[in-house]
Write a protein that holds these residues in place. Structure first.
Motif, PDB file in Angstrom:
ATOM      1  N   GLY A 123       0.802  -1.215   0.000  1.00  0.00           N
ATOM      2  CA  GLY A 123       0.000   0.000   0.000  1.00  0.00           C
ATOM      3  C   GLY A 123       0.835   1.265   0.000  1.00  0.00           C
ATOM      4  N   LEU A 124       0.204   2.371   0.354  1.00  0.00           N
ATOM      5  CA  LEU A 124       0.841   3.677   0.332  1.00  0.00           C
ATOM      6  C   LEU A 124       1.402   4.036   1.711  1.00  0.00           C
ATOM      7  CD1 LEU A 124      -1.635   5.688  -1.914  1.00  0.00           C
ATOM      8  CD2 LEU A 124       0.211   4.131  -2.542  1.00  0.00           C
ATOM      9  N   ASP A 125       2.349   4.980   1.725  1.00  0.00           N
ATOM     10  CA  ASP A 125       3.035   5.344   2.963  1.00  0.00           C
ATOM     11  C   ASP A 125       2.273   6.357   3.801  1.00  0.00           C
ATOM     12  OD1 ASP A 125       5.262   3.771   2.246  1.00  0.00           O
ATOM     13  OD2 ASP A 125       6.086   5.414   1.065  1.00  0.00           O
ATOM     14  N   HIS A 126       1.649   7.335   3.139  1.00  0.00           N
ATOM     15  CA  HIS A 126       1.022   8.439   3.866  1.00  0.00           C
ATOM     16  C   HIS A 126      -0.341   8.753   3.268  1.00  0.00           C
ATOM     17  CE1 HIS A 126       4.803   9.304   5.943  1.00  0.00           C
ATOM     18  NE2 HIS A 126       5.394   9.171   4.785  1.00  0.00           N
ATOM     19  N   TRP A 127      -1.295   9.038   4.168  1.00  0.00           N
ATOM     20  CA  TRP A 127      -2.641   9.407   3.764  1.00  0.00           C
ATOM     21  C   TRP A 127      -3.051  10.702   4.459  1.00  0.00           C
ATOM     22  CZ3 TRP A 127      -5.367   7.124  -0.018  1.00  0.00           C
ATOM     23  CH2 TRP A 127      -4.987   5.837  -0.425  1.00  0.00           C
ATOM     24  N   TYR A 128      -3.820  11.514   3.761  1.00  0.00           N
ATOM     25  CA  TYR A 128      -4.244  12.794   4.298  1.00  0.00           C
ATOM     26  C   TYR A 128      -5.733  13.000   4.025  1.00  0.00           C
ATOM     27  CZ  TYR A 128       0.779  13.594   4.218  1.00  0.00           C
ATOM     28  OH  TYR A 128       2.143  13.451   4.396  1.00  0.00           O
ATOM     29  N   GLU A 129      -6.452  13.461   5.036  1.00  0.00           N
ATOM     30  CA  GLU A 129      -7.801  13.994   4.875  1.00  0.00           C
ATOM     31  C   GLU A 129      -7.681  15.496   5.036  1.00  0.00           C
ATOM     32  OE1 GLU A 129     -10.593  10.328   6.492  1.00  0.00           O
ATOM     33  OE2 GLU A 129     -10.064  11.952   7.862  1.00  0.00           O
ATOM     34  N   GLU A 130      -8.044  16.244   3.990  1.00  0.00           N
ATOM     35  CA  GLU A 130      -7.720  17.661   3.932  1.00  0.00           C
ATOM     36  C   GLU A 130      -6.205  17.793   4.132  1.00  0.00           C
ATOM     37  OE1 GLU A 130      -9.914  19.705   2.758  1.00  0.00           O
ATOM     38  OE2 GLU A 130     -11.538  18.263   2.828  1.00  0.00           O
ATOM     39  N   ASP A 131      -5.735  18.568   5.114  1.00  0.00           N
ATOM     40  CA  ASP A 131      -4.294  18.712   5.313  1.00  0.00           C
ATOM     41  C   ASP A 131      -3.797  17.994   6.567  1.00  0.00           C
ATOM     42  OD1 ASP A 131      -3.890  20.219   3.017  1.00  0.00           O
ATOM     43  OD2 ASP A 131      -4.274  22.115   4.045  1.00  0.00           O
ATOM     44  N   GLU A 132      -4.610  17.094   7.109  1.00  0.00           N
ATOM     45  CA  GLU A 132      -4.216  16.349   8.306  1.00  0.00           C
ATOM     46  C   GLU A 132      -3.878  14.917   7.924  1.00  0.00           C
ATOM     47  OE1 GLU A 132      -6.131  14.797  12.524  1.00  0.00           O
ATOM     48  OE2 GLU A 132      -6.872  16.643  11.605  1.00  0.00           O
TER      49      GLU A 132
END
Length: 273
Positions: A123-132
């Motif tokens: 999978g992916l390393d980093h996830w963001y909802e808006e800027d958090e």
């Protein structure tokens, strides 16, 4: 971990014939592999699988770097509610197997799902909802987590030995989980526990550190935890410690509480064996 969410009948959640629940989200969601933005979507969809207690996102093809996806060389079987189409991710100089997939439901045609790296080895390393930045899994919009200071009297025993006694707890109420009692360290016999290198992450609370019981008896490891730097919504639990209700005896205002049976009960039993 929680039980399957109980959603209000008037919500916008819909059901597919495959048993998936899904709901459009208005959040701006991005996912990155290293320095590469793989997902950038203002039209994500939350999906709940029948066997999973937490939601995940799926994204319109147009919001995904599909040029970084390759048909999976070794797709898994029996995973993700009938899904048969999986993709390997080739990004930032690394290939991650089975990082993405599509659900067979007609309602979700044209959408792609991704594994979250901190839950699996892909999978992916980093996830963001808006800027958090968010961790472990998307936050469920139908779930509440409230940390409330209290003056209730909480006593905790392990194998009959008193290990905590306070009238200054913070009670943490989390949908579909038993109430957790976060206690001041000075009211807990921390000398009876050893710090471990175990840690867990929670999208609602942050990263927890753990202690194990030093005494005898059939007590599972990592029975006590604390959030040194909790997320702002539960800042009241900072530095306090909590026990797994499932494995200790808690007396609240003079009434002995039953030990709840939760998914953590099975995890604790496995850790003890």
């Amino acid at each position: 971990m929680t039980t399957r969410p109980a959603h209000p009948a008037a919500s916008s959640i819909r059901t597919t014939p495959e048993g998936l629940l899904w709901e459009p989200s208005e959040r701006w969601v991005r996912g990155r592999k290293g320095d590469v933005t793989v997902v950038d979507s203002r039209h994500p969809v939350l999906v709940w699988e029948p066997h999973l207690p937490v939601p995940q996102y799926v994204f319109p093809h147009a919001d995904v770097r599909t040029d970084l996806l390759r048909p999976a060389k070794n797709p898994p079987t029996g995973k993700h509610t009938g899904s048969r189409i999986f993709y390997d991710l080739d990004a930032d100089g690394e290939v991650r197997d089975n990082a993405a997939w599509t659900f067979p439901a007609d309602d979700l045609a044209g959408h792609i799902a991704f594994e979250w790296f901190l839950r699996t080895d892909t999978g992916l390393d980093h996830w963001y909802e808006e800027d958090e930045e968010i961790f472990i899994h998307p936050r469920d919009p139908h779930k509440r987590v409230d940390a409330l200071p209290s003056s209730r009297h909480v006593r905790v025993e392990i194998d009959g030995q008193l290990v905590a006694d306070t009238r200054d707890p913070v009670l943490l109420f989390e949908t579909s989980l038993p109430t957790r009692y976060y206690l001041p360290r000075e009211d807990v016999r921390l000398d009876l526990f050893d710090a471990t290198d175990h840690s867990t992450g929670c999208p609602y609370k942050g990263t927890a550190e753990y202690w194990s019981w030093r005494g005898e008896g059939e007590v599972p490891p990592n029975i006590l935890w604390s959030y040194a730097a909790p997320l702002p919504a539960v800042e009241a639990v900072q530095g306090r410690v909590a026990f797994f209700n499932e494995a200790v005896d808690i007396t609240l205002d003079g009434e002995r509480l039953d030990r709840p049976d939760t998914p953590f009960s099975r995890m604790l039993r496995k850790g003890r064996s």
